[in-house]
Enzyme design. Structure first.
Site, PDB file in Angstrom:
ATOM      1  N   LYS A 261      49.001  45.650 -11.756  1.00 54.51           N
ATOM      2  CA  LYS A 261      49.802  46.731 -12.348  1.00 54.51           C
ATOM      3  C   LYS A 261      48.859  47.651 -13.118  1.00 54.51           C
ATOM      4  CE  LYS A 261      54.397  46.878 -14.451  1.00 54.51           C
ATOM      5  NZ  LYS A 261      55.335  46.093 -15.266  1.00 54.51           N
TER       6      LYS A 261
HETATM    7  O1  G3P Z   1      59.073  46.961 -16.028  1.00 54.65           O
HETATM    8  C1  G3P Z   1      59.008  47.817 -17.127  1.00 54.65           C
HETATM    9  C2  G3P Z   1      59.963  47.381 -18.149  1.00 54.65           C
HETATM   10  O2  G3P Z   1      59.579  46.124 -18.651  1.00 54.65           O
HETATM   11  C3  G3P Z   1      60.209  48.284 -19.270  1.00 54.65           C
HETATM   12  O3  G3P Z   1      61.471  47.938 -19.717  1.00 54.65           O
HETATM   13  O4  G3P Z   1      63.308  47.715 -21.295  1.00 54.65           O
HETATM   14  O5  G3P Z   1      60.924  47.836 -22.122  1.00 54.65           O
HETATM   15  O6  G3P Z   1      62.044  49.849 -21.196  1.00 54.65           O
HETATM   16  P1  G3P Z   1      61.968  48.371 -21.169  1.00 54.65           P
END
Ligand code: G3P
Length: 217
Positions: free
Chosen positions: A87
């Site tokens: 990633k």
């Molecule tokens: O895969 C990316 C994700 O983990 C971000 O999620 O909920 O932190 O915006 P969030």
């Protein structure tokens, strides 16, 4: 549409895997920190532990931000297990590294994507997956799903094979809308996946069936 789970929590990964609908896992440094993983050896072991639970792709994020550092770290991560996808953040050196990894047959997930232009760059650099963060766009009053639509259109116009991995999913409607638009993958918290199960008419119907079944047993 493929379902990935967006967590580094082994118990949650096992639970999703046991449901039989899981196609992969995505992690990031915040998710690793959340489960208390620290130190390089522990982090690398944790990625291998995840790969041993699931059969699909497991995204492991680099923390370097310069080309040489991203390449060194990414090659190390990719060598850990055949399921690892490296990633890489959407920055200039990240795009250069995506191109390098692509030329070496190392699969990648371009993360922190918030615009169609960034997604176009990721595809041109040969990323395996592109991760638009729809929830974080919604958080700042910008339509995250509209970005998925734009990327779908652009990729289809030119036949880019980069898979659209809808990320930062917060609830089941995000998953359903992404499926309608044609996202290739949704990476979700376990709560959003299990929320797809629930409907009061299913619960009421099952209760009634079970009560009626007693009449002929
Ligand atoms: O895969 C990316 C994700 O983990 C971000 O999620 O909920 O932190 O915006 P969030």
């Amino acid at each position: 549409m493929k379902f990935f789970i967006d967590t580094a929590d082994l118990a949650q990964i096992r639970e999703a895997q046991d449901m039989g609908v899981l196609d992969g896992v995505t992690t990031n440094p915040s998710l690793m920190a959340k489960v208390g993983i620290s130190g390089e050896a522990a982090v690398l072991k944790h990625y291998v532990d995840i790969c041993n639970i699931v059969t699909g792709d497991v995204s492991a994020e680099v923390i370097s931000t310069d080309f040489d550092g991203i390449v060194k770290e990414g090659e190390r991560l990719a060598a850990l297990h055949k399921q690892i996808v490296v990633k890489v953040p959407m920055i200039k050196d990240g795009v250069k590294a995506l191109k390098y990894f692509s030329s070496k047959g190392i699969r990648t997930n371009c993360t922190l994507v918030f615009s169609a232009g960034q997604a176009l760059l990721a595809a041109k650099a040969g990323a395996t997956y592109v991760s638009p963060f729809i929830g974080r766009l919604d958080d700042v009053s910008t339509d995250g799903l509209a970005l998925i639509e734009e990327i779908r259109l652009i990729y289809d116009n030119y036949g880019f094979t980069t898979q659209i991995l809808a990320a930062s999913i917060r609830h089941p409607m995000h998953i359903i809308d992404c499926a309608k638009i044609g996202a290739d993958v949704a990476t979700c918290p376990l709560s959003a996946i299990t929320a797809l199960l629930r409907h009061p008419l299913t619960d009421n119907g099952l209760k009634q069936f079970l009560e009626d079944a007693k009449k002929f047993q």
